[in-house]
Design an enzyme around this catalytic site. Structure first.
Site, PDB file in Angstrom:
ATOM      1  N   SER A  79       0.912  -0.945  -0.135  1.00  0.00           N
ATOM      2  CA  SER A  79       0.010   0.094   0.068  1.00  0.00           C
ATOM      3  C   SER A  79       0.834   1.247  -0.055  1.00  0.00           C
ATOM      4  O   SER A  79       1.707   1.409  -1.195  1.00  0.00           O
ATOM      5  CB  SER A  79      -1.179  -0.078   1.584  1.00  0.00           C
ATOM      6  OG  SER A  79      -2.018   0.653   1.348  1.00  0.00           O
ATOM      7  N   HIS A 188      -8.762   1.186  -0.606  1.00  0.00           N
ATOM      8  CA  HIS A 188      -8.619  -0.008  -1.468  1.00  0.00           C
ATOM      9  C   HIS A 188      -9.526  -0.766  -1.930  1.00  0.00           C
ATOM     10  O   HIS A 188     -10.045  -1.611  -2.144  1.00  0.00           O
ATOM     11  CB  HIS A 188      -7.593  -1.336  -0.793  1.00  0.00           C
ATOM     12  CG  HIS A 188      -5.835  -0.834  -0.431  1.00  0.00           C
ATOM     13  ND1 HIS A 188      -5.621  -0.055  -1.753  1.00  0.00           N
ATOM     14  CD2 HIS A 188      -5.110  -0.116  -0.073  1.00  0.00           C
ATOM     15  CE1 HIS A 188      -3.941   0.223  -1.760  1.00  0.00           C
ATOM     16  NE2 HIS A 188      -4.243   0.408  -0.209  1.00  0.00           N
TER      17      HIS A 188
END
Length: 296
Positions: A79, A188
């Site tokens: 991430s 996400h």
């Protein structure tokens, strides 16, 4: 975070100061003194985690004499860690990386009103079980796999109601446990599209340069070296799945036998559970950096 390393190394202190200067705030003071609730705000946590990892890397390079480009075949990051990996690979300067992550945190937080979204970690869940659970819990709302971390841990993201339904349904899907995560936004997943738009605009102004070391990208679990492709994937990553398990396996298939996690001890164990018989090392302190230098 970072206090011990900063005390031991002028190189590390320079990294933290450079990040503070880039952001126009005393981030390192927050990292070392708190308050914790300010540090955990995603707009602070993202550049702080990056700064800590890059400080370790710079110490490794400047004091340990280890050149990343000479020792590493690939870089990868989970991430926000993908930005750290790109900074390590010189695709972004440290200052630009800090500013991009500050904006990323701010835009992610602003994308969805507080209380609308949620995330949950599924323990004892593989990707197939997690995907089926997400589909069953959605009921017209967003509920999707955000992070495929390893064979035993998958994270869901989406509307709060859907995530709550998913947690309630875990046993029906043969999953050991579902835990609501203390996050401020549903990362996400498609609800993050406003943040993706903001990052697309930012990355069009601050474009990645050439990579010294090839990147395994989160959303494809595949190698990327073209800066334009890196830019596109960073935008897609905001709403897309972090394919960390697949990335670990793909790196192993590409011949990687040793993985080194810098600045933390979180993603390394996920790699071990995913890739199997590989060497995973972590370095966060000066002592661990000195030990790492001996074996690299």
């Amino acid at each position: 975070m970072g206090a011990e390393l900063a005390e031991a190394s002028a190189v590390a202190r320079e990294v933290f100061q450079e990040v503070d200067d880039a952001l126009g705030q005393h981030l390192f003071r927050i990292m070392t003194e708190g308050p914790e609730d300010v540090l955990t705000l995603t707009e602070n946590a993202q550049p702080a985690i990056m700064a800590n990892a890059i400080a370790v890397l710079r110490v490794l390079e400047k004091e340990g004499g280890i050149a990343l480009a000479d020792k590493a075949d690939f870089v990868a990051g989970h991430s926000l860690g993908e930005y750290t990996a790109l900074c390590a690979s010189s695709a972004f300067s440290l200052a630009d990386t800090a500013r991009l992550l500050k904006l990323r945190g701010q835009s992610m937080q602003a994308a969805v009103p507080v209380g609308i979204g949620a995330m949950a970690a599924l323990l004892g869940a593989d990707i197939e079980k997690a995907t089926a659970l997400a589909a069953a819990a959605a009921e017209g709302e967003v509920c999707t796999v955000a992070n495929d971390n390893d064979p035993t841990q998958v994270v869901l993201s989406g509307h709060k109601g859907a995530i709550e339904r998913a947690i309630a349904l875990v046993k029906d899907h043969g999953i050991k446990r579902g835990i609501a995560l203390p996050v401020s936004a549903p990362f996400h997943c498609p609800l993050m599209q406003p943040a993706a738009d903001a990052m697309a605009e930012a990355l069009d102004k601050t474009r990645p340069g050439a990579l010294r070391v090839a990147l395994f990208a989160n959303v494809t679990a595949a190698v990327v070296t073209d800066p334009a492709e890196v830019q596109r994937l960073l935008v897609e990553q905001v709403t897309g799945r972090v394919r960390w398990r697949e990335s670990a396996i793909a790196m192993k298939d590409a011949g990687v036998e040793r993985y080194v996690e810098l600045g933390g001890k979180v993603v390394g164990p996920m790699i071990k559970r995913s890739a199997g018989e590989v060497d995973v090392t972590a370095a966060t302190t000066m002592a661990e950096i000195e030990e790492l230098v001996k074996v690299l």
